[in-house]
Write a protein that holds these residues in place. Structure first.
Motif, PDB file in Angstrom:
ATOM      1  N   PRO A  33       0.828  -1.208   0.000  1.00  0.00           N
ATOM      2  CA  PRO A  33       0.000   0.000   0.000  1.00  0.00           C
ATOM      3  C   PRO A  33       0.867   1.264   0.000  1.00  0.00           C
ATOM      4  CG  PRO A  33      -0.760  -1.544   1.674  1.00  0.00           C
ATOM      5  CD  PRO A  33       0.561  -2.051   1.175  1.00  0.00           C
ATOM      6  N   THR A  34       0.293   2.361  -0.470  1.00  0.00           N
ATOM      7  CA  THR A  34       0.983   3.646  -0.431  1.00  0.00           C
ATOM      8  C   THR A  34       1.058   4.138   1.019  1.00  0.00           C
ATOM      9  OG1 THR A  34      -1.037   4.939  -0.650  1.00  0.00           O
ATOM     10  CG2 THR A  34       0.079   4.277  -2.721  1.00  0.00           C
ATOM     11  N   PRO A  35       1.956   5.066   1.307  1.00  0.00           N
ATOM     12  CA  PRO A  35       1.972   5.635   2.661  1.00  0.00           C
ATOM     13  C   PRO A  35       0.622   6.244   3.048  1.00  0.00           C
ATOM     14  CG  PRO A  35       3.985   6.220   1.518  1.00  0.00           C
ATOM     15  CD  PRO A  35       3.087   5.570   0.495  1.00  0.00           C
ATOM     16  N   PHE A  36      -0.046   6.893   2.090  1.00  0.00           N
ATOM     17  CA  PHE A  36      -1.341   7.506   2.406  1.00  0.00           C
ATOM     18  C   PHE A  36      -2.391   6.453   2.730  1.00  0.00           C
ATOM     19  CE2 PHE A  36      -5.169  10.092   1.494  1.00  0.00           C
ATOM     20  CZ  PHE A  36      -4.920  11.109   2.410  1.00  0.00           C
ATOM     21  N   ALA A  37      -2.347   5.319   2.033  1.00  0.00           N
ATOM     22  CA  ALA A  37      -3.282   4.234   2.348  1.00  0.00           C
ATOM     23  C   ALA A  37      -3.030   3.701   3.756  1.00  0.00           C
ATOM     24  CB  ALA A  37      -3.171   3.109   1.318  1.00  0.00           C
ATOM     25  N   HIS A  38      -1.753   3.588   4.156  1.00  0.00           N
ATOM     26  CA  HIS A  38      -1.441   3.166   5.534  1.00  0.00           C
ATOM     27  C   HIS A  38      -2.001   4.181   6.533  1.00  0.00           C
ATOM     28  CE1 HIS A  38       1.083  -0.416   5.436  1.00  0.00           C
ATOM     29  NE2 HIS A  38       1.652   0.045   4.339  1.00  0.00           N
TER      30      HIS A  38
END
Length: 140
Positions: A33-38
């Protein structure tokens, strides 16, 4: 809490938190996942921790409970709202339905939004390289 961030290759960026590694990546070939998704997932998973704790304290089996989350944009590329829903099975005790919502609403990640932290970014010199261990890399 200290974390170390490194770059294992491609567009991957990993965060090391104690003995754990949080893997992130960017499209188009994202392997994580992207950092934003995390970041967004931390809201729902935190609510889930509070739901689980609520159930455990009361001896309620959490099987069949699911937390879902929907993120709504604000029209400027940011987040306008986050809806967190706790789906309870039919046999969940009626007397606890409102209370489990109140428990999830106490999520520490959600509470951090009430008084957001100041985030400071700096650049520092890299620490000196460690010398190789004696005898390392030599033939015996």
């Amino acid at each position: 809490m200290d974390m170390t961030i490194d770059f294992p290759g491609g567009m991957r960026v990993d965060a090391h938190v104690g003995p754990h590694v949080i893997h992130t990546d960017q499209p188009p070939d994202a392997s994580a996942p992207t950092p934003f998704a995390h970041f967004l997932a931390s809201i729902g998973t935190c609510a889930g921790v509070y739901v689980l704790g609520f159930c455990r304290q009361r001896g309620i089996d959490p099987a069949g409970i699911r937390v879902t989350q929907r993120v709504h944009g604000n029209g400027r590329g940011g987040v306008g709202a986050v809806d967190v829903a706790i789906h309870l099975p039919a046999d969940f005790p009626e007397k606890y339905r409102a209370a489990v919502v109140r428990a999830a609403d106490q999520c520490a990640v959600k509470e951090a939004f009430r008084d957001p932290p100041e985030i400071r970014v700096t650049a520092l010199p890299a620490p000196p390289a460690r010398p190789a261990a004696a005898g390392a890399g030599t033939a015996a």
